[in-house]
Motif scaffolding. Structure first.
Motif, mmCIF file in Angstrom:
data_model
loop_
_atom_site.group_PDB
_atom_site.id
_atom_site.type_symbol
_atom_site.label_atom_id
_atom_site.label_comp_id
_atom_site.label_asym_id
_atom_site.label_seq_id
_atom_site.Cartn_x
_atom_site.Cartn_y
_atom_site.Cartn_z
ATOM 1 N N HIS A 128 0.827 -1.210 0.000
ATOM 2 C CA HIS A 128 0.000 0.000 0.000
ATOM 3 C C HIS A 128 0.859 1.257 0.000
ATOM 4 N N ASP A 168 2.391 2.859 3.178
ATOM 5 C CA ASP A 168 1.436 3.959 3.110
ATOM 6 C C ASP A 168 2.157 5.255 2.715
ATOM 7 N N HIS A 190 1.180 5.400 -2.196
ATOM 8 C CA HIS A 190 0.492 6.369 -3.062
ATOM 9 C C HIS A 190 1.500 7.029 -3.986
ATOM 10 N N HIS A 193 -5.955 -2.221 5.743
ATOM 11 C CA HIS A 193 -4.666 -1.574 5.532
ATOM 12 C C HIS A 193 -4.333 -0.685 6.724
ATOM 13 N N GLU A 214 -8.417 2.617 -1.827
ATOM 14 C CA GLU A 214 -8.868 2.320 -0.515
ATOM 15 C C GLU A 214 -10.231 2.931 -0.268
HETATM 16 ZN ZN LIG Z 1 -3.428 4.943 1.932
#
Ligand SMILES: [Zn+2]
Length: 281
Positions: free
Chosen positions: A21, A220, A23, A170, A109
């Motif tokens: 996970h 993350d 971005h 997550h 998500e």
């Molecule tokens: Zn996230």
């Protein structure tokens, strides 16, 4: 507690990790995305799942996955953007999946965020229900964001489930008891870099005790960098620090954590990441 590391923990020969996970479409990576992806691959982080949070970022995630062999994308509308969720948006997301099946490995998500409450909880819940339905229709595993909303998340997952393609909670933030409930629903638990923070006892207990075959690791990124980078930009490479901390907590070799979490990621996202190839661009 895992000791502070100032050099990158080295993955044993042949071991790989998947950052489940992050971005990659965010501003923070605009200037050096290619280096970020290559640096991760060079150190054994051979898979990265880049996560959509709204329609634009979902499209960008797909485009990024198209550029790099080690990157796959997910699409969905984050609870902060729950106001965007209507039939038009859902149709756009479905179309995106239809056209990019090779790149898209999950739906999310999606979830509930009762900490920031950018959108009223009731609206968040209806957006989640709609998206859970679409994820099932599309046959994609779900990526759930849950902040301070354990009870409502659970209720909705139970009422809208079962989810045949599985899913992941997550950036897990509950205690061991909540973890057990999630595991009983056959969902994975993804451990973020927070596990390296001194005061993260609950998360450390979860990371130490849940079954290895339901464990994932994530950055993350660009958020929540692990120690020793706390407060700085996070990036997929740092998955190694999180995995190393979990290995220390469990008293097992890093290679053991790497093997299980990579297998789990491939199983959940139903894909293989091209570990031995350099990124295509
Ligand atoms: Zn996230």
């Amino acid at each position: 507690m895992p000791e502070l590391r100032t050099t990158i923990p080295v993955l044993p020969e042949g071991a790989t990790l998947v950052d489940s996970h992050c971005h990659l479409d965010m501003e923070d990576y605009r200037d050096d995305l290619q280096q970020v992806v290559e640096r991760a691959a060079r150190h054994g982080v051979s898979g990265i799942v880049t996560i959509g949070i709204d329609l634009a970022s979902s499209r960008q995630a797909v485009a990024i996955a198209g550029r790099f062999k080690t990157v796959r994308a997910t699409i969905g509308i984050h609870p902060h953007h729950a106001d965007d969720v209507d039939q038009t948006t859902l149709d756009e997301l479905a179309l995106l999946v239809e056209r990019n099946r090779d790149q898209i490995v999950g739906f999310g998500e999606i979830g509930l965020d009762y900490v920031k409450r950018h959108v009223a909880p009731e609206r968040q819940r209806s957006a989640l229900i709609m998206q859970l339905g679409l994820a099932k229709e599309l046959g994609l595993p779900i990526i759930i964001h849950d902040r301070d909303a354990h009870e409502d998340c659970l209720k909705l997952l139970q009422s809208e489930g079962p989810f045949d393609q599985g899913g992941v909670m997550h950036c897990f933030s509950g205690d061991l008891e909540f973890a057990r409930t999630i595991l009983d629903m056959n969902l994975y638990i993804s451990i973020p870099g927070i596990v390296t923070f001194k005061n993260a006892q609950d998360l450390q207990a979860v990371a130490a005790q849940i079954p290895l075959d339901q464990l994932l690791v994530e950055t993350d990124g660009p958020f929540l960098a692990p120690v020793p980078f706390r407060g700085k930009r996070n990036e997929p490479l740092y998955t190694i620090y999180t995995a190393a901390a979990i290995a220390t907590l469990r008293g097992v070799a890093l290679s053991e954590i790497a093997r299980h979490t990579s297998d789990n990621a491939c199983r959940l996202f139903a894909c293989t990441f091209s570990s031995d190839e350099a990124p295509t661009s």
